[in-house]
Design a protein around this motif. Structure first.
Motif, PDB file in Angstrom:
ATOM      1  N   ALA A 108       0.850  -1.189   0.000  1.00  7.07           N
ATOM      2  CA  ALA A 108       0.000   0.000   0.000  1.00  7.07           C
ATOM      3  C   ALA A 108       0.889   1.243   0.000  1.00  7.07           C
ATOM      4  CB  ALA A 108      -0.907   0.013   1.226  1.00  7.07           C
ATOM      5  N   GLY A 109       0.450   2.281  -0.698  1.00  5.82           N
ATOM      6  CA  GLY A 109       1.240   3.512  -0.763  1.00  5.82           C
ATOM      7  C   GLY A 109       1.379   4.127   0.617  1.00  5.82           C
ATOM      8  N   ASN A 110       2.489   4.837   0.825  1.00  3.66           N
ATOM      9  CA  ASN A 110       2.723   5.439   2.138  1.00  3.66           C
ATOM     10  C   ASN A 110       1.613   6.403   2.537  1.00  3.66           C
ATOM     11  OD1 ASN A 110       5.012   3.976   2.350  1.00  3.66           O
ATOM     12  ND2 ASN A 110       6.405   5.661   1.836  1.00  3.66           N
ATOM     13  N   SER A 111       1.111   7.157   1.570  1.00  2.00           N
ATOM     14  CA  SER A 111       0.065   8.113   1.914  1.00  2.00           C
ATOM     15  C   SER A 111      -1.219   7.376   2.284  1.00  2.00           C
ATOM     16  CB  SER A 111      -0.178   9.078   0.763  1.00  2.00           C
ATOM     17  OG  SER A 111      -0.587   8.370  -0.372  1.00  2.00           O
ATOM     18  N   PHE A 112      -1.419   6.225   1.668  1.00  2.00           N
ATOM     19  CA  PHE A 112      -2.609   5.448   2.011  1.00  2.00           C
ATOM     20  C   PHE A 112      -2.532   4.938   3.445  1.00  2.00           C
ATOM     21  CE2 PHE A 112      -5.838   2.288   2.017  1.00  2.00           C
ATOM     22  CZ  PHE A 112      -6.731   2.675   1.047  1.00  2.00           C
ATOM     23  N   VAL A 113      -1.315   4.714   3.906  1.00  2.00           N
ATOM     24  CA  VAL A 113      -1.145   4.265   5.286  1.00  2.00           C
ATOM     25  C   VAL A 113      -1.300   5.433   6.254  1.00  2.00           C
ATOM     26  CG1 VAL A 113       0.431   3.150   6.904  1.00  2.00           C
ATOM     27  CG2 VAL A 113       0.371   2.409   4.523  1.00  2.00           C
ATOM     28  N   ARG A 114      -0.759   6.586   5.860  1.00  6.13           N
ATOM     29  CA  ARG A 114      -0.710   7.719   6.794  1.00  6.13           C
ATOM     30  C   ARG A 114      -1.991   8.546   6.810  1.00  6.13           C
ATOM     31  NH1 ARG A 114       4.731   9.282   4.542  1.00  6.13           N
ATOM     32  NH2 ARG A 114       6.239   8.228   5.877  1.00  6.13           N
ATOM     33  N   LEU A 115      -2.518   8.818   5.619  1.00  8.71           N
ATOM     34  CA  LEU A 115      -3.606   9.794   5.512  1.00  8.71           C
ATOM     35  C   LEU A 115      -4.839   9.504   6.376  1.00  8.71           C
ATOM     36  CD1 LEU A 115      -3.757  11.124   1.857  1.00  8.71           C
ATOM     37  CD2 LEU A 115      -3.287  12.364   3.956  1.00  8.71           C
ATOM     38  N   PRO A 116      -5.244   8.229   6.518  1.00  8.61           N
ATOM     39  CA  PRO A 116      -6.416   7.999   7.363  1.00  8.61           C
ATOM     40  C   PRO A 116      -6.258   8.577   8.770  1.00  8.61           C
ATOM     41  CG  PRO A 116      -5.942   6.025   6.130  1.00  8.61           C
ATOM     42  CD  PRO A 116      -4.812   6.974   5.866  1.00  8.61           C
ATOM     43  N   PHE A 117      -5.046   8.566   9.288  1.00 12.88           N
ATOM     44  CA  PHE A 117      -4.841   9.085  10.644  1.00 12.88           C
ATOM     45  C   PHE A 117      -4.947  10.601  10.662  1.00 12.88           C
ATOM     46  CE2 PHE A 117      -2.613   4.991  10.634  1.00 12.88           C
ATOM     47  CZ  PHE A 117      -3.347   4.373  11.640  1.00 12.88           C
ATOM     48  N   VAL A 118      -4.380  11.229   9.646  1.00  8.01           N
ATOM     49  CA  VAL A 118      -4.494  12.688   9.551  1.00  8.01           C
ATOM     50  C   VAL A 118      -5.972  13.065   9.425  1.00  8.01           C
ATOM     51  CG1 VAL A 118      -3.919  14.710   8.169  1.00  8.01           C
ATOM     52  CG2 VAL A 118      -2.226  12.898   8.491  1.00  8.01           C
ATOM     53  N   LEU A 119      -6.645  12.336   8.556  1.00  5.34           N
ATOM     54  CA  LEU A 119      -8.061  12.615   8.322  1.00  5.34           C
ATOM     55  C   LEU A 119      -8.879  12.376   9.584  1.00  5.34           C
ATOM     56  CD1 LEU A 119      -9.101  13.611   5.656  1.00  5.34           C
ATOM     57  CD2 LEU A 119     -10.091  11.367   5.248  1.00  5.34           C
TER      58      LEU A 119
END
Ligand code: ADP
Ligand code: MG
Lengths: 227, 305
Positions: free
Chosen positions: B217-228
């Motif tokens: 999975a792309g790094n942003s796909f891993v990180r973004l849910p938490f930011v969101l």
């Protein structure tokens, strides 16, 4: 498919030498077993190949791509070109068989249409047709490993790496999983099997690389379990 | 696009998976938003009050009965010479009489006039002095209180307004100071709470994250849910406060009206209705930024990619 050149890796800033000057060339379509006693560096080799660790020195080339100095943002691209399975399956307990496989595709941005098409294909390839809606606690160890294999295949990888996939299984399940790996190999995928199961290795009649204390002590076509 | 929806789905799962933790998180943010909103409201009340007082109030100087029009004019000229004075209006005895009559039309007080003849006027001249700035009134008063005018000036009225403005200022200052402290405390608590919430959220999903990384999975796909997820908390808090503000202000308005009596220029309800979007939009943006920052630190520390 995999080219390892003078590969060395140590942990705890040099105190533990896990791999020393590994040289090997695994060709496309091969079925290679990597054997060795516990602590001989097998898992370390797997971690280097999937870029979970970086080597201290040497070179790793996967499918023509030199991943020795791979950047963090390139790692997903690498992982989409190979499948990995482990001894402990790594399934999500709150998801069904179908959802576990679909999860991998969802997080990699596949469309719902592709997911609906591919997941059943993979599930039937590993022989779990009819068990799509079961949760992992409703599955045997062998079935769990099949789910993990199905999941590792969603990218249709050219390379499948299995780190002691039968370590938690009885002999019948072990047999079945090895047969499944052979089937996948026959479909064209290069398989690297890490194991210390003597019977498995001897029955495979394929290439065996033996590690001891981080070094290759033997590399034989149609090899046997030495230790 | 499909990834975008999935990231939103993952973020929402993060919110609902640790439901009570999310409730606590949102509560803390509500406190922060509420205290900032009180600050904003208090500022409005203060400004509106002072503005309305400024418009209305002059120094009202009642001159002695024996003051003739010449003397009055002399005083006016001298007053107009003062830099502090913006305007001086002369109110003749006749005008004063009329004002008095009008004000007390229906009350017993107007009877007080009955003891006078038709032609007799118990009122004297008075002056309505406007200053450029409220703070200049004392200087003007000082000028009028000089010995040389004691034969002319009888009463100068000003105290009540000064008191009133002081009262407003001190209330505003008091509320502002404490809501500022409160806001700072709650913002600080929010930062810590959101950090911890995201840390726990990462911990809760550690297996999923491990698998996501494993399958590429792309790094942003891993990180973004938490930011969101952290932005969702900000949104929930701001929306809840925005929804509560109308009933709250409706409760408060009668109290304000009661307290400020003549100065009904303070309409908190209208102020919030008119500025609802602005007040809460900026707060949302600010809070979302704070949360994103805090989350980024948590991700960097606890989410090894
Ligand atoms: N993360 C680590 N930190 C420090 N030492 C490690 C780590 N992982 C493995 N090792 C050491 O490296 C050597 C090889 O380990 P490993 O590759 O796991 O062997 P195997 O998989 O063959 O059992 C062992 O001596 C082990 O103790
Ligand atoms: Mg191992």
């Amino acid at each position: 498919m995999i080219k390892l050149v003078d590969l060395s890796k140590s942990y705890s800033s040099g105190k533990v030498a896990a791999l020393k000057n590994i040289n090997a060339h695994i060709k496309p379509g091969e079925f290679v077993s990597i054997v060795g006693q516990s602590g001989s560096g097998k898992t370390t080799l797997v971690r280097l190949i999937i870029a979970e660790e970086k080597p201290d020195s040497g070179q790793i080339i996967i499918g023509g791509w030199d991943i020795t100095g791979i950047k963090d943002r390139e790692i997903p691209t690498l992982r989409r070109q190979l499948g990995v399975i482990f001894q402990d399956f790594k399934l999500l307990p709150k998801k069904t068989v179908f959802e576990n496989v679909a999860f991998a595709m969802e997080t990699c941005g596949f469309s719902n249409k592709e997911i609906k098409k591919t997941v059943p294909q993979m599930i039937s390839l590993v022989g779990l047709k009819g068990k799509e809606d079961r949760y992992s606690h409703q599955l045997s160890g062998g079935e769990k490993q099949r789910v993990a294999i199905a999941r590792s295949l969603v990218h249709k990888p050219k390379l499948l790496i299995a780190d002691e996939p039968t370590g938690n299984l009885d002999s019948i399940n072990t047999r079945e999983i090895i047969d499944l790996l052979k089937k996948i190999n026959n479909l064209g995928t290069t398989v690297v099997l890490v194991t210390h199961n003597k019977d498995v290795v001897n029955s495979l009649r394929s290439r065996v690389i033996t590690l001891d204390s981080g070094q290759i002590i033997s590399d034989q076509e149609e090899g046997r379990y030495l230790l | 696009m499909i990834s975008f929806f999935r990231i939103i789905k993952f973020a929402l799962q993060g919110v609902f998976r640790n439901f009570w933790l999310s409730v606590v998180t949102i509560t803390m943010m509500i406190m922060a938003v509420l205290s900032v909103t009180i600050l904003v409201a208090m500022d409005y009340v203060k400004e509106a009050t002072i503005a309305s007082v400024k418009n209305k109030v002059d120094i009202l100087v009642e001159l002695r009965f024996n003051a003739g029009s010449d003397e009055v004019e002399g005083l006016v000229i001298e007053l107009e010479r003062l830099t502090e004075v913006k305007s001086v209006r002369v109110i003749t005895p006749q005008e004063n009489l009329e004002i008095f009559r009008q004000r007390n039309q229906d009350s017993q007080i107007s009877r007080a006039l009955d003891i006078y003849d038709e032609e007799e006027n118990p009122f004297s001249y008075s002056l309505a002095i406007g200053a450029y700035d409220l703070s200049q009134y004392p200087q003007i008063l000082e000028f009028l209180n000089q010995e040389k005018y004691s034969g002319l000036v009888q009463v100068s009225e000003f105290d009540s307004h000064e008191e009133f403005i002081e009262r407003i200022n001190s209330i505003a200052e008091f509320v502002n100071r404490y809501s500022l402290y409160l806001a700072l405390i709650f913002i600080a608590i929010s930062v810590i709470v959101i950090f911890n919430t995201i840390r726990i959220s990462i911990y809760t999903r550690r297996d999923e994250i491990m698998i996501m990384k494993l399958v590429g999975a792309g790094n942003s796909f891993v990180r973004l849910p938490f930011v969101l997820e952290s932005v969702f908390y900000a949104l929930a808090a701001v929306l809840l406060v925005a929804a509560a503000v109308y009933p709250l202000v409706s409760l408060l308005q009668p109290v304000l009206n009661n307290y400020f009596q003549d100065y009904s220029a303070i309409d908190l309800r209208n102020y919030f209705i008119g500025n609802l979007l602005e007040i809460f939009f900026y707060q949302f943006i600010a809070l979302a930024l704070i949360n994103t920052l805090s989350t980024s630190v948590a991700i960097r520390r606890y989410l090894r990619i």
